[in-house]
Design a protein around this motif. Structure first.
Motif, PDB file in Angstrom:
ATOM      1  N   LYS A  43       0.827  -1.213   0.000  1.00 52.52           N
ATOM      2  CA  LYS A  43       0.000   0.000   0.000  1.00 52.52           C
ATOM      3  C   LYS A  43       0.859   1.260   0.000  1.00 52.52           C
ATOM      4  CE  LYS A  43      -4.325  -1.830   1.514  1.00 52.52           C
ATOM      5  NZ  LYS A  43      -5.590  -1.534   2.133  1.00 52.52           N
ATOM      6  N   TRP A  76      -7.193   0.685  -5.398  1.00 52.63           N
ATOM      7  CA  TRP A  76      -7.471  -0.306  -4.371  1.00 52.63           C
ATOM      8  C   TRP A  76      -8.868  -0.914  -4.485  1.00 52.63           C
ATOM      9  CZ3 TRP A  76      -5.334   2.665   0.502  1.00 52.63           C
ATOM     10  CH2 TRP A  76      -3.930   2.717   0.430  1.00 52.63           C
ATOM     11  N   PRO A  80     -10.138   4.823   0.339  1.00 51.65           N
ATOM     12  CA  PRO A  80      -9.675   4.825   1.729  1.00 51.65           C
ATOM     13  C   PRO A  80     -10.125   6.097   2.450  1.00 51.65           C
ATOM     14  CG  PRO A  80      -7.881   5.424   0.251  1.00 51.65           C
ATOM     15  CD  PRO A  80      -9.061   5.085  -0.612  1.00 51.65           C
ATOM     16  N   SER A  82      -9.167   9.161   5.108  1.00 51.80           N
ATOM     17  CA  SER A  82      -7.961   9.928   5.393  1.00 51.80           C
ATOM     18  C   SER A  82      -7.111   9.207   6.442  1.00 51.80           C
ATOM     19  CB  SER A  82      -8.354  11.316   5.881  1.00 51.80           C
ATOM     20  OG  SER A  82      -7.225  12.103   6.134  1.00 51.80           O
ATOM     21  N   LYS A  83      -7.769   8.628   7.423  1.00 54.96           N
ATOM     22  CA  LYS A  83      -7.080   7.906   8.499  1.00 54.96           C
ATOM     23  C   LYS A  83      -6.225   6.770   7.936  1.00 54.96           C
ATOM     24  CE  LYS A  83      -8.043   5.096  12.567  1.00 54.96           C
ATOM     25  NZ  LYS A  83      -9.076   4.499  13.401  1.00 54.96           N
ATOM     26  N   ASP A  84      -6.707   6.098   6.884  1.00 53.61           N
ATOM     27  CA  ASP A  84      -5.957   4.993   6.290  1.00 53.61           C
ATOM     28  C   ASP A  84      -4.611   5.468   5.739  1.00 53.61           C
ATOM     29  OD1 ASP A  84      -8.058   3.159   6.794  1.00 53.61           O
ATOM     30  OD2 ASP A  84      -9.066   3.776   4.948  1.00 53.61           O
ATOM     31  N   LEU A  85      -4.611   6.637   5.108  1.00 54.31           N
ATOM     32  CA  LEU A  85      -3.351   7.171   4.577  1.00 54.31           C
ATOM     33  C   LEU A  85      -2.424   7.630   5.699  1.00 54.31           C
ATOM     34  CD1 LEU A  85      -4.328   9.157   1.357  1.00 54.31           C
ATOM     35  CD2 LEU A  85      -3.472   6.828   1.572  1.00 54.31           C
ATOM     36  N   LEU A  87      -2.243   6.247   8.569  1.00 49.11           N
ATOM     37  CA  LEU A  87      -1.643   5.049   9.153  1.00 49.11           C
ATOM     38  C   LEU A  87      -0.396   4.636   8.370  1.00 49.11           C
ATOM     39  CD1 LEU A  87      -4.829   2.946   9.995  1.00 49.11           C
ATOM     40  CD2 LEU A  87      -3.267   4.045  11.609  1.00 49.11           C
ATOM     41  N   LEU A  88      -0.404   4.912   7.066  1.00 47.43           N
ATOM     42  CA  LEU A  88       0.757   4.618   6.225  1.00 47.43           C
ATOM     43  C   LEU A  88       1.854   5.668   6.406  1.00 47.43           C
ATOM     44  CD1 LEU A  88      -1.060   3.664   2.887  1.00 47.43           C
ATOM     45  CD2 LEU A  88      -0.051   2.099   4.562  1.00 47.43           C
TER      46      LEU A  88
END
Length: 112
Positions: A43, A76, A80, A82-85, A87-88
């Motif tokens: 990811k 994907w 996603p 915003s939180k998902d990005l 986390l990356l």
């Protein structure tokens, strides 16, 4: 400031961005990610490759977070949050991601 990758010294700015985006390769990305405390996953690579493609093939575009979310969602198969990005890339996907992608520092403020 410089980083060492495979025995080669690569010049970076005071903020850790590559001086020359043409010095970038996947080993450089891994080193920059290591410095940032990030272990790259598929990811991460999706976002990194997207940011590089936008910059190199779309008039040096450095998309804001909203565009990243929309376009990565297409890759994907699900948009996603915003939180998902974050986390990356905890220090801002469009800034920390851009750094690891070997691109110039984004100078704008935040921006969703």
């Amino acid at each position: 400031m410089a980083i060492e990758v495979n025995g080669v010294s690569i010049e970076t700015t005071d903020h850790g961005y590559l001086v020359n985006h043409l010095d970038w390769n996947e080993d450089v990305a891994r080193k920059l990610a290591e410095i940032e405390g990030i272990t790259l996953t598929d990811k991460h690579w999706d976002v990194i490759n997207y940011l590089r493609d936008e910059y190199i093939n779309n008039g040096q575009n450095q998309p804001m977070e909203r565009a990243v979310l929309k376009d990565i969602g297409k890759r994907w198969g699900t948009k996603p949050a915003s939180k998902d990005l974050y986390l990356l890339f905890p220090l801002a996907p469009t800034k920390q991601g851009t750094k690891i992608a070997g691109l110039p520092e984004v100078m704008r403020k935040g921006g969703y």
